[in-house]
Scaffold this motif. Structure first.
Motif, PDB file in Angstrom:
ATOM      1  N   TYR A  37     139.214  61.767   3.527  1.00  0.00           N
ATOM      2  CA  TYR A  37     137.829  62.203   3.753  1.00  0.00           C
ATOM      3  C   TYR A  37     136.846  61.086   3.392  1.00  0.00           C
ATOM      4  O   TYR A  37     135.928  60.758   4.152  1.00  0.00           O
ATOM      5  N   GLU A  38     137.053  60.484   2.222  1.00  0.00           N
ATOM      6  CA  GLU A  38     136.116  59.459   1.763  1.00  0.00           C
ATOM      7  C   GLU A  38     136.172  58.208   2.640  1.00  0.00           C
ATOM      8  O   GLU A  38     135.170  57.519   2.798  1.00  0.00           O
ATOM      9  N   ALA A  39     137.347  57.928   3.208  1.00  0.00           N
ATOM     10  CA  ALA A  39     137.466  56.776   4.104  1.00  0.00           C
ATOM     11  C   ALA A  39     136.537  56.925   5.299  1.00  0.00           C
ATOM     12  O   ALA A  39     135.870  55.962   5.711  1.00  0.00           O
ATOM     13  N   GLU A  40     136.478  58.116   5.850  1.00  0.00           N
ATOM     14  CA  GLU A  40     135.611  58.353   7.003  1.00  0.00           C
ATOM     15  C   GLU A  40     134.146  58.204   6.602  1.00  0.00           C
ATOM     16  O   GLU A  40     133.338  57.615   7.332  1.00  0.00           O
ATOM     17  N   ALA A  41     133.782  58.719   5.415  1.00  0.00           N
ATOM     18  CA  ALA A  41     132.400  58.601   4.951  1.00  0.00           C
ATOM     19  C   ALA A  41     132.024  57.139   4.710  1.00  0.00           C
ATOM     20  O   ALA A  41     130.933  56.693   5.078  1.00  0.00           O
ATOM     21  N   MET A  42     132.928  56.368   4.107  1.00  0.00           N
ATOM     22  CA  MET A  42     132.647  54.948   3.864  1.00  0.00           C
ATOM     23  C   MET A  42     132.463  54.187   5.166  1.00  0.00           C
ATOM     24  O   MET A  42     131.568  53.337   5.283  1.00  0.00           O
ATOM     25  N   LYS A  43     133.320  54.458   6.133  1.00  0.00           N
ATOM     26  CA  LYS A  43     133.226  53.759   7.417  1.00  0.00           C
ATOM     27  C   LYS A  43     131.872  54.024   8.067  1.00  0.00           C
ATOM     28  O   LYS A  43     131.241  53.118   8.627  1.00  0.00           O
ATOM     29  N   ARG A  44     131.397  55.242   7.959  1.00  0.00           N
ATOM     30  CA  ARG A  44     130.100  55.586   8.545  1.00  0.00           C
ATOM     31  C   ARG A  44     128.958  54.881   7.803  1.00  0.00           C
ATOM     32  O   ARG A  44     128.003  54.406   8.419  1.00  0.00           O
ATOM     33  N   HIS A  45     129.047  54.807   6.478  1.00  0.00           N
ATOM     34  CA  HIS A  45     128.029  54.081   5.708  1.00  0.00           C
ATOM     35  C   HIS A  45     128.020  52.599   6.089  1.00  0.00           C
ATOM     36  O   HIS A  45     126.956  51.994   6.259  1.00  0.00           O
ATOM     37  N   ALA A  46     129.216  52.008   6.197  1.00  0.00           N
ATOM     38  CA  ALA A  46     129.309  50.580   6.524  1.00  0.00           C
ATOM     39  C   ALA A  46     128.798  50.309   7.931  1.00  0.00           C
ATOM     40  O   ALA A  46     128.110  49.304   8.176  1.00  0.00           O
ATOM     41  N   ASP A  47     129.115  51.199   8.868  1.00  0.00           N
ATOM     42  CA  ASP A  47     128.610  51.074  10.239  1.00  0.00           C
ATOM     43  C   ASP A  47     127.085  51.118  10.247  1.00  0.00           C
ATOM     44  O   ASP A  47     126.424  50.290  10.886  1.00  0.00           O
ATOM     45  N   ALA A  48     126.531  52.112   9.546  1.00  0.00           N
ATOM     46  CA  ALA A  48     125.079  52.281   9.519  1.00  0.00           C
ATOM     47  C   ALA A  48     124.393  51.089   8.869  1.00  0.00           C
ATOM     48  O   ALA A  48     123.250  50.757   9.218  1.00  0.00           O
ATOM     49  N   ALA A  49     125.076  50.422   7.931  1.00  0.00           N
ATOM     50  CA  ALA A  49     124.496  49.265   7.237  1.00  0.00           C
ATOM     51  C   ALA A  49     124.586  47.995   8.063  1.00  0.00           C
ATOM     52  O   ALA A  49     124.025  46.967   7.671  1.00  0.00           O
ATOM     53  N   GLY A  50     125.310  48.046   9.181  1.00  0.00           N
ATOM     54  CA  GLY A  50     125.444  46.872  10.020  1.00  0.00           C
ATOM     55  C   GLY A  50     126.524  45.911   9.574  1.00  0.00           C
ATOM     56  O   GLY A  50     126.546  44.750  10.000  1.00  0.00           O
ATOM     57  N   ALA A  51     127.450  46.371   8.734  1.00  0.00           N
ATOM     58  CA  ALA A  51     128.557  45.513   8.307  1.00  0.00           C
ATOM     59  C   ALA A  51     129.494  45.267   9.483  1.00  0.00           C
ATOM     60  O   ALA A  51     129.625  46.101  10.386  1.00  0.00           O
ATOM     61  N   ASP A  52     130.155  44.119   9.463  1.00  0.00           N
ATOM     62  CA  ASP A  52     131.156  43.856  10.497  1.00  0.00           C
ATOM     63  C   ASP A  52     132.254  42.958   9.922  1.00  0.00           C
ATOM     64  O   ASP A  52     132.111  42.370   8.848  1.00  0.00           O
ATOM     65  N   ASP A  53     133.363  42.899  10.636  1.00  0.00           N
ATOM     66  CA  ASP A  53     134.541  42.131  10.214  1.00  0.00           C
ATOM     67  C   ASP A  53     134.852  42.433   8.748  1.00  0.00           C
ATOM     68  O   ASP A  53     134.949  41.542   7.900  1.00  0.00           O
TER      69      ASP A  53
END
Length: 420
Positions: free
Chosen positions: A15-31
């Motif tokens: 569950y937390e993995a999905e939440a983290m991925k969404r936070h990182a996406d929204a922050a504009g993180a990549d690679d």
């Protein structure tokens, strides 16, 4: 320039993995590669370190962030790895601001100590519900209702990775289940670290059973609700009533048993005895005859004799367990069990092997009992589905994922059912 999350361990980590991925996406993180670690055994931590080294070889330009329970309890160890860019604690990983900082940080030349963002998990008093409205089209979704644990089992390091027990408000849980259902999830799994302690820190002290009833009442379009691992001595009356009366609550319970011997259970600081577990399973079967039980059992706990181990073997039959999770005892530094007289490692491994064989026999009996029946199956992908009792079914023809369909069971292969 992908954001990838590699998850070890429990359903809560999923569950937390999905939440983290969404936070990182929204922050504009990549690679970015996020390693979401587990600390339940020393082996789990070792596997995480091995995976980090492999991923650095495979993605030399990516930034590697390590988080999860092992990172929380051993931050310096992970920060000292040349392959690791950031070490983030369990509380910090769920905060959007953390990922905004990660996305905007240049890590060149930063020394290991400055790469650690791990706070005092015991100081965390609340757990917010993070709105995850889907799992990439997967038909099963996890909803966190609780985090942390107030108990101190002598073998367990997890409270020091997760903190004390804290619950998500019922309204937030119901809202998330509704959102997942509206987005096509056919099954929602209620998860946490110690979910039968749910609600003690909330106004009115609601129980897990009351929460389950509220979900089923307020999200009538939800096809299936499933409960993850529970502590049987904390199961409340509302939960038992829901199991007896609510067909959308799946007849599958995974029990935190850990041993079948009373003295070992006392040395583990568990709160149940052997007869409590056997009686609980018998009582649930009277309420819901089609219930399927899974259980966690530790092999080779310190001071365990062959006679004590035999009682763990026997409880598989006495509780009629089907889905067994076997853990060879692994001493975790900082826990009382690590200071107890240890069982020889070869003996531990042999007992774990024997328990797994016992579990395989129990699963085969369950599978054989399903042959000839017509059962509803939730299709996980084109080839595989799950029964209400969480048993895998190999489908005879390609199916649309996320559908509940009735199939006739023609046989089994010792691991999964085979549809006609």
């Amino acid at each position: 320039m992908a954001i990838d999350v590699v998850t070890f361990g429990c359903r809560l980590n999923t569950y937390e993995a999905e939440a983290m991925k969404r936070h990182a996406d929204a922050a504009g993180a990549d690679d970015l590669v996020i390693i979401n670690t587990c600390a339940v055994t020393a082996e789990a931590s070792r596997q995480a370190r091995q995976t980090i080294r492999r991923l650095r070889r495979e993605r030399p330009e990516a930034r590697i962030v390590v988080t999860g329970c092992a990172a929380q309890v051993e931050p310096a160890r992970f920060a000292a790895m040349a392959e690791v860019d950031h070490v983030i604690g369990n509380a910090e990983k769920m905060q959007a601001g953390t990922w905004t900082a990660v996305a905007g940080t240049s890590l060149a030349g930063v020394v290991p100590a400055e790469r650690i963002l791990v706070g005092d998990i015991m100081a965390v008093k609340e757990t917010a519900g993070h709105l995850v409205d889907g799992y990439g089209g997967l038909p099963r979704a996890f909803v966190q209702v609780q985090n942390g644990c107030d108990h101190r089992c002598t073998f367990c390091i997890i409270p020091y990775g997760r903190g004390n027990s804290r619950s998500v408000a019922m309204g937030a849980v119901v809202d998330q289940v509704r959102s997942l259902t509206e987005n096509g999830c056919g099954e929602v799994v209620v998860t946490g670290v110690d979910i039968t302690s749910y609600g003690r820190d909330l106004p009115g002290t609601p129980t897990l059973g009351r929460l389950v009833k509220q979900i089923l009442k307020h999200v009538p379009e939800l096809p299936r609700l499933r409960i993850s691992s529970i502590d049987s001595v904390e199961a409340d009356d509302d939960l038992l009533e829901a199991l007896a009366t609510e067909p959308r609550l799946m007849p599958h319970l995974h029990l935190s048993l850990q041993s079948g011997d009373d003295l070992i259970l006392k040395r583990m600081k568990r709160r149940h005895l052997r007869d409590d577990a056997i009686r609980f399973c018998a009582d649930i079967r009277k309420l819901r005859p089609d219930v399927v039980f899974g259980a966690d059992i530790i092999a080779g706990f310190p001071t365990e004799t062959e006679e004590m181990f035999a009682r763990s073997l026997a409880i598989v039959d006495e509780c009629d367990l089907t889905h067994l999770h076997v853990f060879p005892f692994s001493p975790r530094p900082g826990t009382p069990a690590a200071r107890m007289p240890q069982v020889d490692r070869a003996v531990v491994k042999d007992r774990a092997r024997r328990l797994r064989e016992k579990g395989a026999e129990a699963l085969a009996r369950h599978l054989a009992g399903e042959v000839g029946r017509q059962v509803p199956v939730l299709t996980e992908n084109a080839e595989i589905g799950r029964t209400e009792g969480f048993t895998l079914v190999r489908l005879a023809a390609a199916a649309v994922p996320g559908r509940i369909m009735n199939v006739t069971i023609a046989g089994h292969d010792g691991h999964e059912l085979l549809a006609a």
